[in-house]
Design an enzyme around this catalytic site. Structure first.
Site, mmCIF file in Angstrom:
data_model
loop_
_atom_site.group_PDB
_atom_site.id
_atom_site.type_symbol
_atom_site.label_atom_id
_atom_site.label_comp_id
_atom_site.label_asym_id
_atom_site.label_seq_id
_atom_site.Cartn_x
_atom_site.Cartn_y
_atom_site.Cartn_z
ATOM 1 C CD GLU A 178 -34.959 19.312 23.336
ATOM 2 O OE1 GLU A 178 -34.382 19.898 24.206
ATOM 3 O OE2 GLU A 178 -35.856 19.216 22.894
ATOM 4 C CG ASN B 97 -37.134 21.721 29.292
ATOM 5 O OD1 ASN B 97 -36.156 22.744 29.386
ATOM 6 N ND2 ASN B 97 -36.845 20.907 28.353
ATOM 7 C CE LYS C 149 -37.844 21.580 24.955
ATOM 8 N NZ LYS C 149 -37.921 20.858 23.886
ATOM 9 C CD GLU D 55 -40.103 15.251 28.135
ATOM 10 O OE1 GLU D 55 -40.800 16.211 28.163
ATOM 11 O OE2 GLU D 55 -38.983 15.332 27.768
ATOM 12 C CG HIS E 296 -34.896 17.089 27.497
ATOM 13 N ND1 HIS E 296 -34.979 17.113 26.410
ATOM 14 C CD2 HIS E 296 -36.252 17.448 28.078
ATOM 15 C CE1 HIS E 296 -35.757 17.601 25.784
ATOM 16 N NE2 HIS E 296 -36.898 17.816 26.817
ATOM 17 C CB SER F 294 -46.835 18.186 21.592
ATOM 18 O OG SER F 294 -45.724 18.191 20.768
ATOM 19 N N GLY G 269 -41.650 18.858 20.902
ATOM 20 C CA GLY G 269 -41.686 20.002 19.805
ATOM 21 C C GLY G 269 -42.338 19.609 18.646
ATOM 22 N N GLY H 206 -42.769 21.941 27.083
ATOM 23 C CA GLY H 206 -41.410 22.791 26.432
ATOM 24 C C GLY H 206 -42.238 24.007 26.156
ATOM 25 N N GLY H 207 -42.820 23.947 24.717
ATOM 26 C CA GLY H 207 -43.195 25.054 24.023
ATOM 27 C C GLY H 207 -44.464 25.687 24.676
HETATM 28 C C1 PEP Z 1 -39.897 18.958 26.446
HETATM 29 O O1 PEP Z 1 -39.134 19.992 26.543
HETATM 30 O O2 PEP Z 1 -39.638 18.309 27.545
HETATM 31 C C2 PEP Z 1 -41.261 19.105 25.657
HETATM 32 C C3 PEP Z 1 -41.775 18.066 26.150
HETATM 33 O O3 PEP Z 1 -41.204 19.916 24.688
HETATM 34 P P1 PEP Z 1 -42.770 20.240 23.983
HETATM 35 O O4 PEP Z 1 -43.866 20.370 25.246
HETATM 36 O O5 PEP Z 1 -42.419 21.432 23.194
HETATM 37 O O6 PEP Z 1 -43.049 19.203 23.290
#
Ligand code: PEP
Length: 250
Positions: free
Chosen positions: A97, A9, A11, A167, A95, A212, A173, A233-234
């Site tokens: 966010e 993802n 973002k 999640e 999500h 993460s 994040g 994400g990251g």
């Molecule tokens: C996400 O964007 O759904 C996520 C889990 O981000 P991260 O891996 O950065 O925690």
């Protein structure tokens, strides 16, 4: 047997040129991967260009959101057919966010899931508790409500197609990952809750862990019996680290 799915993802990150350059690198670094489904979710802006780049490869693309109406006066929104037309086979829905910053609720999540399925898109439906909810010992209650309300009313053949992503909001994040045991416990619970609604479809449904995930923790998480992949994400923003996730050691 559920085939693992590793999803990135992105973002609100990356210009079109940057997005294309990463998928170019990924295309060759994961070309040999057959036992894991790979999904990249860039911004809407980059979908078209990324799709041209990944055509014929083992990389699937998905949108990060959609609107449930098919067309009309909905300034700024994107319809399921438009997402499909841009080359997507998946779409992220609900999500945390989007729930937190854009007011999404279990009810709007449900409308989006149904609209996605009607357009032959696979929804990746995100659920998860906040830190306060975990500390208050209401994690299971929250997950059950998100599943019961968010995923209600699917037809039998649709119920086995969706993907669920657990999640925990406190792990997104933040560099804090749920331990493999903590994640497995919630995944097993989520599968059971989904099973109460849709019976055997719950055994087919892939439940991804997100929060993460990185090359150092992916293998332990993936060893858990109810963890069928990652929503990342990251660590998906860089071709080298995402390659390590896709090629996690089994
Ligand atoms: C996400 O964007 O759904 C996520 C889990 O981000 P991260 O891996 O950065 O925690």
């Amino acid at each position: 047997m559920r085939k693992p799915l590793m999803a990135g993802n992105w973002k609100m990150n990356k210009t079109v040129a940057e997005a294309v350059s990463i998928v170019k690198a990924l295309k060759s670094s994961i070309a040999d991967v057959k036992d894991v489904d790979v999904l990249i979710c860039p911004t809407f802006m980059a979908l078209y260009a990324v799709n041209s780049e990944v055509k014929g490869s083992n990389i699937n693309i998905g949108a990060q959101n959609l609107f449930w109406e098919s067309k009309g006066a909905f300034t700024g929104e994107i319809s399921p057919a438009m997402v499909k037309d841009a080359g997507c086979s998946y779409v992220l829905i609900g999500h945390s966010e989007r729930r937190q910053y854009f007011g999404e609720t279990n009810e709007t999540v449900n409308k989006k899931i149904k609209a996605a399925l009607a357009a032959e898109l696979i929804p990746v439906v995100c659920v998860g508790e906040t830190l306060k909810e975990r500390e208050d010992n209401v994690t299971f209650k929250v997950i059950e409500k998100q599943i019961n309300e968010g995923l209600v009313g699917l037809r039998a053949e649709q119920a086995g197609i969706v993907v669920i992503a657990y999640e925990p909001v406190w792990a997104i994040g933040t560099g804090k990952t749920a331990t493999p045991d903590q994640a497995q416990e919630v995944h097993a619970f989520a599968r059971k809750a989904y099973g109460k609604m849709y019976g055997d479809a719950s055994q087919k449904v892939r439940i991804l862990y997100g929060g993460s995930v990185n090359p150092a923790n992916v293998s332990e998480l993936m060893k858990q019996s109810d963890i069928d992949g990652g929503l990342v994400g990251g660590a998906s923003l860089d071709a080298e680290s995402f390659t390590k996730l896709v090629k996690y050691s089994k």
